[in-house]
Design a protein around this motif. Structure first.
Motif, PDB file in Angstrom:
ATOM      1  N   ALA A 278       0.828  -1.203   0.000  1.00 45.09           N
ATOM      2  CA  ALA A 278       0.000   0.000   0.000  1.00 45.09           C
ATOM      3  C   ALA A 278       0.861   1.251   0.000  1.00 45.09           C
ATOM      4  CB  ALA A 278      -0.936  -0.019   1.202  1.00 45.09           C
ATOM      5  N   GLU A 279       1.989   1.202   0.706  1.00 45.86           N
ATOM      6  CA  GLU A 279       2.925   2.329   0.656  1.00 45.86           C
ATOM      7  C   GLU A 279       3.476   2.503  -0.750  1.00 45.86           C
ATOM      8  OE1 GLU A 279       5.108   3.384   4.744  1.00 45.86           O
ATOM      9  OE2 GLU A 279       5.955   1.649   3.712  1.00 45.86           O
ATOM     10  N   ALA A 280       3.864   1.393  -1.368  1.00 45.61           N
ATOM     11  CA  ALA A 280       4.431   1.455  -2.713  1.00 45.61           C
ATOM     12  C   ALA A 280       3.395   1.898  -3.738  1.00 45.61           C
ATOM     13  CB  ALA A 280       5.002   0.089  -3.100  1.00 45.61           C
TER      14      ALA A 280
ATOM     15  N   ASP B 109      -5.759   8.095  -2.470  1.00 45.19           N
ATOM     16  CA  ASP B 109      -7.053   8.526  -3.005  1.00 45.19           C
ATOM     17  C   ASP B 109      -7.771   7.366  -3.701  1.00 45.19           C
ATOM     18  OD1 ASP B 109      -4.957   8.722  -4.972  1.00 45.19           O
ATOM     19  OD2 ASP B 109      -6.379   9.725  -6.300  1.00 45.19           O
ATOM     20  N   VAL B 110      -7.012   6.472  -4.328  1.00 46.21           N
ATOM     21  CA  VAL B 110      -7.604   5.279  -4.932  1.00 46.21           C
ATOM     22  C   VAL B 110      -7.896   4.250  -3.848  1.00 46.21           C
ATOM     23  CG1 VAL B 110      -7.278   3.406  -6.578  1.00 46.21           C
ATOM     24  CG2 VAL B 110      -6.419   5.693  -7.116  1.00 46.21           C
ATOM     25  N   LEU B 111      -6.972   4.033  -2.939  1.00 45.16           N
ATOM     26  CA  LEU B 111      -7.141   3.027  -1.896  1.00 45.16           C
ATOM     27  C   LEU B 111      -8.342   3.341  -1.001  1.00 45.16           C
ATOM     28  CD1 LEU B 111      -5.699   0.435  -1.005  1.00 45.16           C
ATOM     29  CD2 LEU B 111      -4.405   1.808   0.637  1.00 45.16           C
ATOM     30  N   GLN B 112      -8.646   4.609  -0.820  1.00 45.12           N
ATOM     31  CA  GLN B 112      -9.778   4.993   0.023  1.00 45.12           C
ATOM     32  C   GLN B 112     -11.118   4.561  -0.551  1.00 45.12           C
ATOM     33  OE1 GLN B 112      -9.066   9.173   0.511  1.00 45.12           O
ATOM     34  NE2 GLN B 112      -7.785   8.899   2.307  1.00 45.12           N
ATOM     35  N   LYS B 113     -11.142   4.186  -1.830  1.00 41.74           N
ATOM     36  CA  LYS B 113     -12.366   3.640  -2.417  1.00 41.74           C
ATOM     37  C   LYS B 113     -12.662   2.241  -1.872  1.00 41.74           C
ATOM     38  CE  LYS B 113     -11.637   6.232  -6.698  1.00 41.74           C
ATOM     39  NZ  LYS B 113     -11.343   6.151  -8.160  1.00 41.74           N
ATOM     40  N   TYR B 114     -11.683   1.694  -1.172  1.00 44.93           N
ATOM     41  CA  TYR B 114     -11.811   0.378  -0.541  1.00 44.93           C
ATOM     42  C   TYR B 114     -11.603   0.583   0.957  1.00 44.93           C
ATOM     43  CZ  TYR B 114     -11.328  -0.861  -5.392  1.00 44.93           C
ATOM     44  OH  TYR B 114     -11.519  -0.933  -6.747  1.00 44.93           O
ATOM     45  N   PRO B 115     -12.658   1.019   1.656  1.00 43.25           N
ATOM     46  CA  PRO B 115     -12.494   1.496   3.036  1.00 43.25           C
ATOM     47  C   PRO B 115     -11.942   0.465   4.009  1.00 43.25           C
ATOM     48  CG  PRO B 115     -14.818   1.298   2.450  1.00 43.25           C
ATOM     49  CD  PRO B 115     -14.043   1.157   1.187  1.00 43.25           C
ATOM     50  N   LYS B 116     -12.278  -0.803   3.799  1.00 37.90           N
ATOM     51  CA  LYS B 116     -11.753  -1.826   4.709  1.00 37.90           C
ATOM     52  C   LYS B 116     -10.241  -1.979   4.541  1.00 37.90           C
ATOM     53  CE  LYS B 116     -15.803  -3.116   6.368  1.00 37.90           C
ATOM     54  NZ  LYS B 116     -16.213  -2.948   7.782  1.00 37.90           N
ATOM     55  N   LEU B 117      -9.773  -1.960   3.295  1.00 42.08           N
ATOM     56  CA  LEU B 117      -8.333  -2.037   3.043  1.00 42.08           C
ATOM     57  C   LEU B 117      -7.614  -0.815   3.589  1.00 42.08           C
ATOM     58  CD1 LEU B 117      -8.083  -3.379  -0.639  1.00 42.08           C
ATOM     59  CD2 LEU B 117      -7.605  -4.637   1.483  1.00 42.08           C
ATOM     60  N   PHE B 118      -8.204   0.343   3.361  1.00 42.91           N
ATOM     61  CA  PHE B 118      -7.559   1.574   3.823  1.00 42.91           C
ATOM     62  C   PHE B 118      -7.456   1.581   5.349  1.00 42.91           C
ATOM     63  CE2 PHE B 118      -7.439   6.176   4.791  1.00 42.91           C
ATOM     64  CZ  PHE B 118      -6.296   6.499   4.073  1.00 42.91           C
ATOM     65  N   ALA B 119      -8.490   1.106   6.017  1.00 42.39           N
ATOM     66  CA  ALA B 119      -8.451   1.033   7.482  1.00 42.39           C
ATOM     67  C   ALA B 119      -7.421   0.013   7.951  1.00 42.39           C
ATOM     68  CB  ALA B 119      -9.831   0.690   8.027  1.00 42.39           C
TER      69      ALA B 119
ATOM     70  N   LYS C 162      -4.602  -0.704   6.519  1.00 43.26           N
ATOM     71  CA  LYS C 162      -3.301  -0.041   6.431  1.00 43.26           C
ATOM     72  C   LYS C 162      -3.012   0.735   7.717  1.00 43.26           C
ATOM     73  CE  LYS C 162      -0.692   3.394   3.766  1.00 43.26           C
ATOM     74  NZ  LYS C 162      -0.802   4.488   2.775  1.00 43.26           N
ATOM     75  N   GLY C 163      -4.021   1.453   8.200  1.00 43.58           N
ATOM     76  CA  GLY C 163      -3.851   2.204   9.436  1.00 43.58           C
ATOM     77  C   GLY C 163      -3.652   1.320  10.645  1.00 43.58           C
ATOM     78  N   ARG C 164      -4.382   0.200  10.726  1.00 41.11           N
ATOM     79  CA  ARG C 164      -4.242  -0.697  11.875  1.00 41.11           C
ATOM     80  C   ARG C 164      -2.852  -1.294  11.950  1.00 41.11           C
ATOM     81  NH1 ARG C 164      -9.454  -1.876  10.697  1.00 41.11           N
ATOM     82  NH2 ARG C 164      -8.993  -3.684   9.390  1.00 41.11           N
ATOM     83  N   VAL C 165      -2.312  -1.691  10.803  1.00 40.47           N
ATOM     84  CA  VAL C 165      -0.958  -2.255  10.804  1.00 40.47           C
ATOM     85  C   VAL C 165       0.036  -1.223  11.299  1.00 40.47           C
ATOM     86  CG1 VAL C 165       0.882  -3.202   9.371  1.00 40.47           C
ATOM     87  CG2 VAL C 165      -1.483  -3.927   8.996  1.00 40.47           C
ATOM     88  N   ALA C 166      -0.088  -0.001  10.828  1.00 44.93           N
ATOM     89  CA  ALA C 166       0.839   1.066  11.233  1.00 44.93           C
ATOM     90  C   ALA C 166       0.736   1.385  12.710  1.00 44.93           C
ATOM     91  CB  ALA C 166       0.574   2.322  10.405  1.00 44.93           C
TER      92      ALA C 166
END
Length: 204
Positions: A164-166, A171-181, A183-187
Motif C-alpha cells: 500500500a505504501e508502494a 485517493d484510490v485506496l480509500q475507495k476500498y475502506p476496509k483495506l484503507f483502514a 493499512k492504518g491498523r498495521v501502522a
C-alpha cells in the motif's frame, strides 16, 4: 538466538516486509543499506548477485519472498494451519499481481509520456480488480474490521502494508475502506509503529 542482517539499498522495496516482520516480532536485526559503490564491491559475494538478502548468522537467504517467508515461519506470522497459510499465499500473490506491473512502469518505462498514460490506466483500471478482490478477502474474515487471517497480524497484513505504501495513491485506496483502514491498523501496531518512526525516510 541467531543474528539477523537485512541487506538492501537505501529504500523500502523488496526488503521492507522482512524488516517490518522482524520489527513486529521484536527481533533485533542489522539494517544494512548499500550505496551503489558498496554494492559493486559486494555483488560477487552474494548467492544470486542481487538484493535483497537476509543473513541468518552466516546463512544467506536471497529473494524477497523467501526472506519474509522464512521470518514469518520462524515467528508465527504464516498462519495457524495449512488453510490459513494458503490464504496468505493467495493474498501475497494477488498483491504481486498489483505491484509487479506497477514496478515495471515506474522503473523501466523511459518514455515519460507513455509512463504517465500507463500509470493512469493502471490506477484507474488495471489495479482495481485486484483491490476489489483483496477487499472481499478482508471482509470475509469477520467483516473486515481486523486482519486478513484470524485475529492478529500475519505476513499477509505486513506485505499488504508495504504494498500500500508502494502503491502511492491513497485517493484510490480509500475507495476500498476496509483495506484503507487495515493499512492504518498495521501502522498502529506498537512495535511496527516504533519501527516506522525511526526508519530512514526514502522515496520508495
Amino acid at each position: 538466538m541467531p543474528a539477523y542482517k537485512v541487506i538492501y539499498f537505501d529504500a523500502r522495496g523488496r526488503a521492507e516486509p522482512t524488516r517490518m516482520m522482524l520489527a513486529h516480532a521484536g527481533q533485533e536485526f542489522e539494517d544494512v543499506r548499500y550505496t551503489s559503490e558498496e554494492w559493486a564491491k559486494n555483488k560477487a559475494t552474494t548467492p544470486m548477485q542481487q538484493l535483497p538478502l537476509l543473513m541468518v548468522d552466516s546463512r544467506p537467504i536471497p529473494q524477497g519472498r523467501a526472506m519474509h517467508g522464512f521470518v514469518a515461519r520462524e515467528y508465527g506470522l504464516n498462519g495457524a494451519n495449512n488453510e490459513e497459510t494458503t490464504k496468505i499465499d493467495i493474498i501475497i500473490a494477488t498483491l504481486e499481481d498489483i505491484f509487479d506491473p506497477l514496478g515495471r512502469i515506474l522503473f523501466y518505462e523511459k518514455d515519460e509520456e507513455k509512463k504517465k498514460k500507463d500509470l493512469e490506466a493502471f490506477y484507474n483500471e488495471k489495479s482495481l480488480k485486484f483491490l476489489d478482490a483483496l477487499e472481499k478477502f478482508l471482509v470475509f474474515n469477520k467483516g473486515g474490521d481486523g486482519f486478513f487471517i484470524g485475529d492478529k497480524i500475519t505476513r499477509a497484513d505486513i506485505v499488504f502494508y508495504c504494498g500500500a505504501e508502494a502503491y502511492g495513491r491513497d485517493d484510490v485506496l480509500q475507495k476500498y475502506p476496509k483495506l484503507f483502514a487495515l493499512k492504518g491498523r498495521v501502522a498502529q501496531d506498537k512495535k511496527i509503529a516504533a519501527y516506522l518512526e525511526k526508519r530512514p525516510v526514502t522515496s520508495f
